[in-house]
Write an enzyme that holds these catalytic residues in place. Sequence first.
Site, PDB file in Angstrom:
ATOM      1  N   GLY A  15     -77.228  71.629  16.038  1.00 33.36           N
ATOM      2  CA  GLY A  15     -78.353  70.705  16.228  1.00 33.36           C
ATOM      3  C   GLY A  15     -77.913  69.256  16.217  1.00 33.36           C
ATOM      4  N   ALA A  18     -75.772  67.086  21.224  1.00 33.54           N
ATOM      5  CA  ALA A  18     -75.477  68.016  22.324  1.00 33.54           C
ATOM      6  C   ALA A  18     -76.426  69.211  22.294  1.00 33.54           C
ATOM      7  CB  ALA A  18     -74.028  68.485  22.231  1.00 33.54           C
ATOM      8  N   SER A  40     -77.127  74.056  10.710  1.00 40.39           N
ATOM      9  CA  SER A  40     -77.014  74.030   9.257  1.00 40.39           C
ATOM     10  C   SER A  40     -77.108  72.594   8.758  1.00 40.39           C
ATOM     11  CB  SER A  40     -75.669  74.626   8.853  1.00 40.39           C
ATOM     12  OG  SER A  40     -75.387  74.261   7.528  1.00 40.39           O
ATOM     13  N   VAL A  48     -72.149  59.840  15.346  1.00 46.15           N
ATOM     14  CA  VAL A  48     -71.577  58.527  15.652  1.00 46.15           C
ATOM     15  C   VAL A  48     -71.700  58.100  17.113  1.00 46.15           C
ATOM     16  CG1 VAL A  48     -69.907  58.157  13.814  1.00 46.15           C
ATOM     17  CG2 VAL A  48     -69.332  59.659  15.726  1.00 46.15           C
ATOM     18  N   LYS A  79     -78.001  48.669  27.816  1.00 49.81           N
ATOM     19  CA  LYS A  79     -76.550  48.460  27.966  1.00 49.81           C
ATOM     20  C   LYS A  79     -76.223  48.277  29.450  1.00 49.81           C
ATOM     21  CE  LYS A  79     -72.251  51.103  27.508  1.00 49.81           C
ATOM     22  NZ  LYS A  79     -71.659  52.356  27.014  1.00 49.81           N
ATOM     23  N   PRO A  99     -68.967  47.012  34.647  1.00 49.35           N
ATOM     24  CA  PRO A  99     -70.420  47.178  34.801  1.00 49.35           C
ATOM     25  C   PRO A  99     -70.812  48.581  35.249  1.00 49.35           C
ATOM     26  CG  PRO A  99     -69.490  46.241  36.796  1.00 49.35           C
ATOM     27  CD  PRO A  99     -68.330  46.502  35.867  1.00 49.35           C
ATOM     28  N   LEU A 336     -69.038  68.423  21.452  1.00 42.66           N
ATOM     29  CA  LEU A 336     -67.718  68.412  20.822  1.00 42.66           C
ATOM     30  C   LEU A 336     -67.103  69.807  20.769  1.00 42.66           C
ATOM     31  CD1 LEU A 336     -68.587  65.930  17.940  1.00 42.66           C
ATOM     32  CD2 LEU A 336     -67.395  65.416  20.076  1.00 42.66           C
ATOM     33  N   THR A 347     -68.612  58.475  27.322  1.00 39.37           N
ATOM     34  CA  THR A 347     -68.929  59.469  28.337  1.00 39.37           C
ATOM     35  C   THR A 347     -69.390  60.812  27.764  1.00 39.37           C
ATOM     36  OG1 THR A 347     -66.551  59.816  28.318  1.00 39.37           O
ATOM     37  CG2 THR A 347     -67.462  58.666  30.207  1.00 39.37           C
TER      38      THR A 347
HETATM   39  C1  LIG Z   1     -65.755  58.233  16.700  1.00 39.74           C
HETATM   40  C2  LIG Z   1     -66.670  58.802  17.742  1.00 39.74           C
HETATM   41  C3  LIG Z   1     -67.393  57.936  18.552  1.00 39.74           C
HETATM   42  C4  LIG Z   1     -68.234  58.449  19.556  1.00 39.74           C
HETATM   43  N1  LIG Z   1     -68.899  57.593  20.377  1.00 39.74           N
HETATM   44  C5  LIG Z   1     -69.638  58.094  21.395  1.00 39.74           C
HETATM   45  C6  LIG Z   1     -70.338  57.248  22.278  1.00 39.74           C
HETATM   46  O1  LIG Z   1     -70.329  56.029  22.149  1.00 39.74           O
HETATM   47  N2  LIG Z   1     -71.048  57.813  23.279  1.00 39.74           N
HETATM   48  C7  LIG Z   1     -71.120  59.157  23.438  1.00 39.74           C
HETATM   49  O2  LIG Z   1     -71.773  59.629  24.390  1.00 39.74           O
HETATM   50  N3  LIG Z   1     -70.505  59.976  22.581  1.00 39.74           N
HETATM   51  C8  LIG Z   1     -69.770  59.489  21.585  1.00 39.74           C
HETATM   52  N4  LIG Z   1     -69.142  60.325  20.724  1.00 39.74           N
HETATM   53  C9  LIG Z   1     -69.339  61.761  20.882  1.00 39.74           C
HETATM   54  C10 LIG Z   1     -70.682  62.126  20.290  1.00 39.74           C
HETATM   55  O3  LIG Z   1     -70.727  61.733  18.940  1.00 39.74           O
HETATM   56  C11 LIG Z   1     -70.921  63.603  20.415  1.00 39.74           C
HETATM   57  O4  LIG Z   1     -70.653  64.021  21.718  1.00 39.74           O
HETATM   58  C12 LIG Z   1     -72.359  63.890  20.125  1.00 39.74           C
HETATM   59  O5  LIG Z   1     -72.720  63.381  18.880  1.00 39.74           O
HETATM   60  C13 LIG Z   1     -72.620  65.348  20.163  1.00 39.74           C
HETATM   61  O6  LIG Z   1     -72.026  65.997  19.070  1.00 39.74           O
HETATM   62  P1  LIG Z   1     -72.269  67.524  18.943  1.00 39.74           P
HETATM   63  O7  LIG Z   1     -73.733  67.765  18.990  1.00 39.74           O
HETATM   64  O8  LIG Z   1     -71.432  68.223  19.919  1.00 39.74           O
HETATM   65  O9  LIG Z   1     -71.665  67.876  17.506  1.00 39.74           O
HETATM   66  P2  LIG Z   1     -72.224  67.563  16.046  1.00 39.74           P
HETATM   67  O10 LIG Z   1     -73.039  66.344  15.970  1.00 39.74           O
HETATM   68  O11 LIG Z   1     -71.038  67.660  15.140  1.00 39.74           O
HETATM   69  O12 LIG Z   1     -73.188  68.786  15.749  1.00 39.74           O
HETATM   70  C14 LIG Z   1     -72.695  70.059  15.418  1.00 39.74           C
HETATM   71  C15 LIG Z   1     -73.851  70.924  14.984  1.00 39.74           C
HETATM   72  O13 LIG Z   1     -73.362  72.248  14.752  1.00 39.74           O
HETATM   73  C16 LIG Z   1     -73.883  72.703  13.530  1.00 39.74           C
HETATM   74  N5  LIG Z   1     -72.980  73.693  12.951  1.00 39.74           N
HETATM   75  C17 LIG Z   1     -71.629  73.666  12.886  1.00 39.74           C
HETATM   76  N6  LIG Z   1     -71.170  74.752  12.236  1.00 39.74           N
HETATM   77  C18 LIG Z   1     -72.269  75.487  11.910  1.00 39.74           C
HETATM   78  C19 LIG Z   1     -72.462  76.706  11.235  1.00 39.74           C
HETATM   79  N7  LIG Z   1     -71.440  77.411  10.729  1.00 39.74           N
HETATM   80  N8  LIG Z   1     -73.726  77.150  11.064  1.00 39.74           N
HETATM   81  C20 LIG Z   1     -74.775  76.469  11.556  1.00 39.74           C
HETATM   82  N9  LIG Z   1     -74.656  75.296  12.199  1.00 39.74           N
HETATM   83  C21 LIG Z   1     -73.418  74.816  12.371  1.00 39.74           C
HETATM   84  C22 LIG Z   1     -74.010  71.450  12.674  1.00 39.74           C
HETATM   85  O14 LIG Z   1     -74.929  71.664  11.633  1.00 39.74           O
HETATM   86  C23 LIG Z   1     -74.529  70.457  13.698  1.00 39.74           C
HETATM   87  O15 LIG Z   1     -75.924  70.595  13.814  1.00 39.74           O
HETATM   88  C24 LIG Z   1     -68.348  59.842  19.708  1.00 39.74           C
HETATM   89  C25 LIG Z   1     -67.666  60.703  18.850  1.00 39.74           C
HETATM   90  C26 LIG Z   1     -66.819  60.201  17.890  1.00 39.74           C
HETATM   91  C27 LIG Z   1     -66.084  61.156  16.995  1.00 39.74           C
END
Ligand SMILES: Cc1cc2nc3c(=O)[nH]c(=O)nc-3n(C[C@H](O)[C@H](O)[C@H](O)COP(=O)(O)OP(=O)(O)OC[C@H]3O[C@@H](n4cnc5c(N)ncnc54)[C@H](O)[C@@H]3O)c2cc1C
Length: 502
Positions: A15, A18, A40, A48, A79, A99, A336, A347
């Site tokens: 959640g 993504a 979870s 971030v 932006k 840009p 991720l 991106t």
């Molecule tokens: C330093 C940094 C800077 C960034 N800056 C940018 C930016 O400027 N622009 C941009 O587009 N993107 C950026 N990103 C990428 C962006 O943060 C991610 O693409 C975005 O937040 C999506 O993350 P996610 O949903 O894939 O993962 P997460 O936010 O990590 O979510 C993972 C989910 O999986 C769940 N989960 C994991 N394991 C379990 C389990 N065992 N049981 C149940 N649930 C579980 C967690 O609870 C959570 O809900 C950045 C990333 C980093 C690290």
Amino acid sequence: MTYPAANRTIVILGGGTAGWIAACLIASRWPQARVTLVESPDIGIVGVGEGSTPQLKHFFDQLGIAEAEWMPACDATYKLGIGFDGWSHRPGFDRYFHPFPTALDSHTAGMFFYNTRARRTGRDVVAHPDRFLLPARLAAAACAPQPDETFPFEVSYGYHFDAYKVGAFLARHAVDKRGVIHLQRRIAGVERSADGGIAALRCTDGERIPGDVFVDSSGFRSLVFEGALAVPFVRYGDTLFNDSAVVMPTPRDEAALLASQTRATALSAGWVWDIPLTSRTGNGYVYSSRHITPDQAEAELRAHLAIGDESTARHLSMRVGRVAESWSHNALAVGLAQGFLEPLEATALHIVIATVEAFLDAVDADGFTAKARTPFNARIAARYDGVRDYIVAHYRLNQRLSDPHGYWAAARAVEPSDMLKRIMSAWFTGADLAAEIDALDIGRYYNAISWHCLLAGYGTFPDDARLVPPGAEIERIDMARIDDFLRRCALNFRPHHTHLPR
Ligand SMILES: Cc1cc2nc3c(=O)[nH]c(=O)nc-3n(C[C@H](O)[C@H](O)[C@H](O)COP(=O)(O)OP(=O)(O)OC[C@H]3O[C@@H](n4cnc5c(N)ncnc54)[C@H](O)[C@@H]3O)c2cc1C
């Protein structure tokens, strides 16, 4: 095996942004599907990602969510692009603006390309990108991207936002408006089916969550793809060194104009972002742990921000690369869990949206078949690699002199991909770079303007001492006319802070 997707059970693991983006897009495209998102709260989200490309506007527009509805709820700002500071120490090229496209680019881009080519071949002509493109001027004046009613030309834009608040907003939208089922459970295992796909998720209390299609958005854990399915991970670490970040928000300076650009400032072993939100400024130093320690990075960030110990730092490590296939069996990887390219061009969410949309298009056209899956996987992998090459170019071509840790010299020494070699060869031999980008068919990742901005923005031209005044063989671009054109265009835009929806 083909599935009529529209009435199937879709289970999304994760959640973060993504997972909720995927939930909104899938539930909106396949309203008969039963979509469940499980996450979870104990694990939480990375929280971030604070900057986007115009793809996020496309996403909200597609869902019919107005800016007035989501932007104030997420502390969001507009932006226009990214200002790169300190990536080059060439005189006159210490900063440039990258840009997003505008409908007005066609008036000046040709002259920009012309002059950069003349300068590459040794003529002393103006070639800094900021002199040719309207968004650079708008960003410098902290303007919003929307012009007055009387000026009917569009400027593309993205957003800055609070990632936690966007996640919460999308969760409410998905559950309240799109009927997504939201479960808070910790997943302990992934159950495979006889055909090698995924049958169900297993919760820590033994509960089983079965489904027809699974979306892995479990973050860097990549529980389904790298875990259960053991899909290989393609690492980018040999060309992209940054694997760590230290993040430290600061209060917004209420006296200063609210910026409409991200700033990406080069530091000793990476770069720091400065992202203006309505509530605060987001800052984060993205660096290579092979070159400095987390303590050094934190100290350098504090010095850069001119702050003491009053703000708390958060340290993160990042796994850089992508899964070999984003669609495997009956599972899709996004966010991720799918891969990570460092956030220099912000991106990540762009790729999340593009991946989910391409998946929905492929299944709608050809079902759950190899005919749909194979080109989809090739396309997503090519997108990752295309964006990677553009990001690698920022490092490979850096023109920094100060380099206490050997980071920037190492970046200049990385082996470029064949694609990047061709771009560099076209640039340095004085060839037509726009034609080369067409020939390579990479304009859909970054177009000719972006590539010219990067290469010209760093001042990668012959040294000033070797430049000669342009002779009769060179068409003289009338810079005064361009200045006047851009100045008059800019008169139609208002300060950012006065234009935000409330
Ligand atoms: C330093 C940094 C800077 C960034 N800056 C940018 C930016 O400027 N622009 C941009 O587009 N993107 C950026 N990103 C990428 C962006 O943060 C991610 O693409 C975005 O937040 C999506 O993350 P996610 O949903 O894939 O993962 P997460 O936010 O990590 O979510 C993972 C989910 O999986 C769940 N989960 C994991 N394991 C379990 C389990 N065992 N049981 C149940 N649930 C579980 C967690 O609870 C959570 O809900 C950045 C990333 C980093 C690290």
